[in-house]
Design a protein around this motif. Structure first.
Motif, PDB file in Angstrom:
ATOM      1  N   SER A   1       5.177  61.963  -3.858  1.00  0.00           N
ATOM      2  CA  SER A   1       5.920  60.721  -4.085  1.00  0.00           C
ATOM      3  C   SER A   1       7.404  61.009  -4.301  1.00  0.00           C
ATOM      4  CB  SER A   1       5.342  59.986  -5.296  1.00  0.00           C
ATOM      5  OG  SER A   1       6.138  58.880  -5.636  1.00  0.00           O
ATOM      6  N   LEU A   2       7.697  61.994  -5.112  1.00  0.00           N
ATOM      7  CA  LEU A   2       9.098  62.381  -5.345  1.00  0.00           C
ATOM      8  C   LEU A   2       9.745  62.891  -4.064  1.00  0.00           C
ATOM      9  CD1 LEU A   2       8.930  64.144  -8.812  1.00  0.00           C
ATOM     10  CD2 LEU A   2      10.549  62.351  -8.181  1.00  0.00           C
ATOM     11  N   THR A   3       9.021  63.721  -3.334  1.00  0.00           N
ATOM     12  CA  THR A   3       9.555  64.265  -2.088  1.00  0.00           C
ATOM     13  C   THR A   3       9.919  63.143  -1.126  1.00  0.00           C
ATOM     14  OG1 THR A   3       8.289  66.314  -2.344  1.00  0.00           O
ATOM     15  CG2 THR A   3       9.040  65.776  -0.119  1.00  0.00           C
TER      16      THR A   3
ATOM     17  N   PHE B   1      13.177  70.535 -14.352  1.00  0.00           N
ATOM     18  CA  PHE B   1      12.981  70.189 -12.953  1.00  0.00           C
ATOM     19  C   PHE B   1      12.550  68.735 -12.847  1.00  0.00           C
ATOM     20  CE2 PHE B   1      11.898  74.738 -13.440  1.00  0.00           C
ATOM     21  CZ  PHE B   1      12.975  75.265 -12.737  1.00  0.00           C
ATOM     22  N   LEU B   2      12.453  68.228 -11.642  1.00  0.00           N
ATOM     23  CA  LEU B   2      12.056  66.829 -11.465  1.00  0.00           C
ATOM     24  C   LEU B   2      10.731  66.537 -12.149  1.00  0.00           C
ATOM     25  CD1 LEU B   2      12.991  66.216  -7.694  1.00  0.00           C
ATOM     26  CD2 LEU B   2      14.193  65.375  -9.728  1.00  0.00           C
TER      27      LEU B   2
ATOM     28  N   ILE C   1       8.967  71.858  -4.237  1.00  0.00           N
ATOM     29  CA  ILE C   1       9.805  71.685  -3.060  1.00  0.00           C
ATOM     30  C   ILE C   1      10.662  70.424  -3.160  1.00  0.00           C
ATOM     31  CG2 ILE C   1       8.293  73.042  -1.585  1.00  0.00           C
ATOM     32  CD1 ILE C   1       7.275  70.412  -0.359  1.00  0.00           C
ATOM     33  N   ALA C   2      10.229  69.452  -3.948  1.00  0.00           N
ATOM     34  CA  ALA C   2      11.047  68.245  -4.139  1.00  0.00           C
ATOM     35  C   ALA C   2      12.397  68.604  -4.758  1.00  0.00           C
ATOM     36  CB  ALA C   2      10.305  67.233  -5.011  1.00  0.00           C
ATOM     37  N   ASP C   3      12.425  69.602  -5.629  1.00  0.00           N
ATOM     38  CA  ASP C   3      13.681  70.041  -6.249  1.00  0.00           C
ATOM     39  C   ASP C   3      14.617  70.654  -5.214  1.00  0.00           C
ATOM     40  OD1 ASP C   3      13.348  69.642  -9.247  1.00  0.00           O
ATOM     41  OD2 ASP C   3      11.526  70.765  -8.774  1.00  0.00           O
ATOM     42  N   ILE C   4      14.055  71.404  -4.282  1.00  0.00           N
ATOM     43  CA  ILE C   4      14.884  72.020  -3.242  1.00  0.00           C
ATOM     44  C   ILE C   4      15.522  70.941  -2.376  1.00  0.00           C
ATOM     45  CG2 ILE C   4      14.762  73.405  -1.119  1.00  0.00           C
ATOM     46  CD1 ILE C   4      12.793  75.250  -2.624  1.00  0.00           C
TER      47      ILE C   4
END
Length: 197
Positions: free
Chosen positions: A88-90, A143-144, A151-154
């Motif tokens: 969802s974040l991604t 982090f998120l 990977i959403a953070d990247i």
């Protein structure tokens, strides 16, 4: 060994960053969109392309997901609530940050000049700032998703950096602090060294 086709000033940065975080060996093959080597692997000519043996994978998010799943890092397990939240974040970052920046890029230099609408950029900057505020409200810290980097953070950090380079204002203090922390990671710095070389 993985081969990554693309350049540091593209979404290939995301792939290289994750490979560094995962401690994987790879070869960067500096490539621009529509280079013959890229088209041979991806008929659309888009970068990045990840070559794993004889397989060529495209789309930075798909590549990140593949690498994270394959190496068991920077992701939650498929079929878990945490993975659904990560996805969802991604997708939120892709829809609300990446897509806005890509639209601005298209109207700056990608589209044929007669198809560009430069006046749209003011609206996109407003939309981007609003969406950054929404993302800031979701940061659990550091982090998120709290204590686990995904990977959403990247993707999110790459978008913030892209925005700064594209002269989009990044005025949300929580986002600025978050991105600064992410840029301080050794793996991020190793990829940035490619720019200096």
């Amino acid at each position: 060994m993985y081969k990554v086709y693309g350049g540091i000033a593209s979404r290939a940065f995301r792939v290289l960053w994750l490979l560094e975080e995962l401690g994987q060996t790879y070869e960067l093959i500096p490539s621009k969109p529509h280079d013959s080597a890229v088209i041979a692997l991806n008929p659309s000519g888009k970068i990045p392309v990840l070559q794993d043996g004889t397989a060529a994978l495209t789309d930075s998010t798909a590549i990140l997901t593949y690498l994270a799943d394959k190496h068991g890092g920077f992701t939650y397990s498929a079929g878990t609530i945490e993975r659904a939240r990560q996805d969802s974040l991604t997708h939120a970052v892709l829809d609300e940050l990446d897509a806005v920046l890509w639209t601005a890029a298209r109207h700056s230099f990608v589209l044929p000049e007669e198809r560009r609408v430069p006046d749209v950029k003011d609206s996109l900057k407003w939309e981007f700032a609003r969406n950054l505020d929404r993302l800031a409200d979701r940061i659990e810290g550091p982090f998120l998703m709290g204590e686990t980097m995904t990977i959403a953070d990247i993707i999110a950090t790459h978008c913030v950096n892209w925005a700064i380079g594209a002269k989009f204002p990044v005025e949300n203090a929580a986002i600025s602090d978050y991105a600064a922390t992410m840029r301080d990671r050794p793996a991020f710095k190793r990829v940035r060294e490619f720019q200096a070389a």
